[in-house]
Design an enzyme around this catalytic site. Sequence first.
Site, short mmCIF file in Angstrom:
data_model
loop_
_atom_site.label_atom_id
_atom_site.label_comp_id
_atom_site.label_asym_id
_atom_site.label_seq_id
_atom_site.Cartn_x
_atom_site.Cartn_y
_atom_site.Cartn_z
N HIS A 297 0.82 -1.22 0.00
CA HIS A 297 0.00 0.00 0.00
C HIS A 297 0.86 1.27 0.00
O HIS A 297 0.42 2.29 -0.53
CB HIS A 297 -0.99 -0.03 1.18
CG HIS A 297 -2.01 -1.13 1.04
ND1 HIS A 297 -2.65 -1.71 2.10
CD2 HIS A 297 -2.51 -1.75 -0.09
CE1 HIS A 297 -3.50 -2.64 1.65
NE2 HIS A 297 -3.42 -2.68 0.34
N HIS B 242 -7.78 -7.74 -8.24
CA HIS B 242 -8.05 -8.66 -7.12
C HIS B 242 -8.31 -7.77 -5.90
O HIS B 242 -7.43 -7.56 -5.07
CB HIS B 242 -6.85 -9.57 -6.87
CG HIS B 242 -6.54 -10.51 -8.00
ND1 HIS B 242 -6.06 -10.08 -9.21
CD2 HIS B 242 -6.67 -11.86 -8.10
CE1 HIS B 242 -5.90 -11.14 -10.01
NE2 HIS B 242 -6.26 -12.22 -9.36
N SER C 101 -7.03 -2.07 -0.67
CA SER C 101 -6.57 -1.25 -1.80
C SER C 101 -7.69 -0.43 -2.45
O SER C 101 -7.45 0.73 -2.83
CB SER C 101 -5.85 -2.12 -2.84
OG SER C 101 -6.62 -3.25 -3.19
N GLU D 228 -13.52 -8.58 -8.09
CA GLU D 228 -13.35 -9.53 -6.97
C GLU D 228 -14.15 -10.78 -7.32
O GLU D 228 -15.36 -10.73 -7.48
CB GLU D 228 -13.84 -8.89 -5.67
CG GLU D 228 -13.92 -9.83 -4.48
CD GLU D 228 -12.65 -10.63 -4.20
OE1 GLU D 228 -11.56 -10.04 -4.07
OE2 GLU D 228 -12.74 -11.87 -4.11
N GLY E 119 -10.34 -11.30 -12.43
CA GLY E 119 -9.53 -10.10 -12.61
C GLY E 119 -8.63 -10.15 -13.83
O GLY E 119 -8.34 -9.12 -14.45
N ASP F 63 -3.05 -8.13 -7.61
CA ASP F 63 -2.68 -8.57 -6.26
C ASP F 63 -3.36 -9.90 -5.95
O ASP F 63 -4.28 -9.97 -5.13
CB ASP F 63 -3.12 -7.46 -5.27
CG ASP F 63 -2.80 -7.80 -3.83
OD1 ASP F 63 -1.91 -8.64 -3.59
OD2 ASP F 63 -3.44 -7.21 -2.93
C1 SAM Z 1 -4.60 -10.48 -1.63
S1 SAM Z 1 -6.32 -10.31 -1.72
C2 SAM Z 1 -6.56 -8.69 -2.29
C3 SAM Z 1 -6.22 -7.61 -1.33
C4 SAM Z 1 -6.46 -6.20 -1.84
N1 SAM Z 1 -5.87 -6.01 -3.16
C5 SAM Z 1 -5.88 -5.18 -0.89
O1 SAM Z 1 -4.73 -4.76 -1.06
O2 SAM Z 1 -6.59 -4.78 0.04
C6 SAM Z 1 -6.71 -11.22 -3.16
C7 SAM Z 1 -8.20 -11.25 -3.51
O3 SAM Z 1 -8.33 -11.79 -4.83
C8 SAM Z 1 -9.53 -12.55 -4.89
N2 SAM Z 1 -9.39 -13.42 -6.07
C9 SAM Z 1 -8.81 -14.64 -6.18
N3 SAM Z 1 -8.77 -15.02 -7.47
C10 SAM Z 1 -9.31 -14.02 -8.21
C11 SAM Z 1 -9.51 -13.81 -9.58
N4 SAM Z 1 -9.14 -14.71 -10.50
N5 SAM Z 1 -10.07 -12.64 -9.99
C12 SAM Z 1 -10.46 -11.71 -9.08
N6 SAM Z 1 -10.30 -11.86 -7.74
C13 SAM Z 1 -9.72 -13.01 -7.31
C14 SAM Z 1 -9.59 -13.23 -3.55
O4 SAM Z 1 -10.93 -13.62 -3.23
C15 SAM Z 1 -9.04 -12.13 -2.62
O5 SAM Z 1 -10.10 -11.36 -2.10
#
Ligand code: SAM
Length: 279
Positions: free
Chosen positions: A18, A41, A98, A116, A144, A164
């Site tokens: 971040h 993500h 994020s 998401e 994503g 991410d």
């Molecule tokens: C590391 S977390 C994201 C944290 C966020 N970017 C932050 O910094 O606050 C990853 C997220 O990606 C989601 N996710 C997993 N595979 C995905 C995909 N193919 N497309 C979109 N989201 C996905 C998960 O459910 C999870 O909520």
Amino acid sequence: MNYRHAFHAGNFADVHKHIMLIAVLDYLLQKPKSILYLDTHAGRGEYDLRSKEAERGNEWQYGVGRILNVQFNSPLLRRYQHVIRDLQSHGVHTYPGSPLIAHSILRDMDRRVLVEANAEECVALRKCMRQQHSHNLTIDDGDGYHALRAYLPPKEKRGVVLIDPSYEDTDEFSKLQQHFIESATRWPTGVYCLWYPLKAGGVVNPFYAALKASGLPKLLQLEMWLRPVDTPLGLNGSGMIVMNPPWQLDDHVRKAWAELLPILAPDGLGGMRVQWMTR
Ligand SMILES: C[S@@+](CC[C@H](N)C(=O)[O-])C[C@H]1O[C@@H](n2cnc3c(N)ncnc32)[C@H](O)[C@@H]1O
């Protein structure tokens, strides 16, 4: 899809990620023209640090909890503290994800696209963003990686893409590199931020090799670890590749990490690497 970011929100990797997200957005917003922010993500937008998930490992106490009240010299660290404190003003026991961090920095004219894939997380994300009365916002409950194809290149011609992933699947690194290289080849002027974990076993090495061989220029590698990266203990460090980074981000980050590391890794086992992967 079992991953829940609530277990990890505010940990040292979130801090690392971040700080750079804020630096990149601040830089792009120096110009008055609108941008696209694409978060592939996105997670749930905001995390309750008193939830049973957060309390399981109390990871935030070893991340944001260690640094929020420290007097830093680095402008990057001071800016991070300011943004997080501001977002916590309605609840000090929360940590912003994020989407919320970006939203607090972006202007009304900038477009936000948040993706998401987890249905429950996406419902929470919609609720979180509704509370912000956010303008210019699209939330997708899809994949994503597909969004990279759907939204890039953007009509604004400028933008930040945060990728991410949760690294639940063993092929996540290869999916990431394939989709990133394809998108960045199609839209080479965007600013891309790719987060990845540093763990034992060298799983990250083919990813490095693919990026170096990609022919994509201006890839800056920014890594920070709390213990040697080969320690067989889970997440040892946090990595980010930024393509087309702000001018002098590398110097600013080196200075910031020099202040941050002794606090996040007080046993002295931490380290950092900030270098150009390609020029
Ligand atoms: C590391 S977390 C994201 C944290 C966020 N970017 C932050 O910094 O606050 C990853 C997220 O990606 C989601 N996710 C997993 N595979 C995905 C995909 N193919 N497309 C979109 N989201 C996905 C998960 O459910 C999870 O909520």
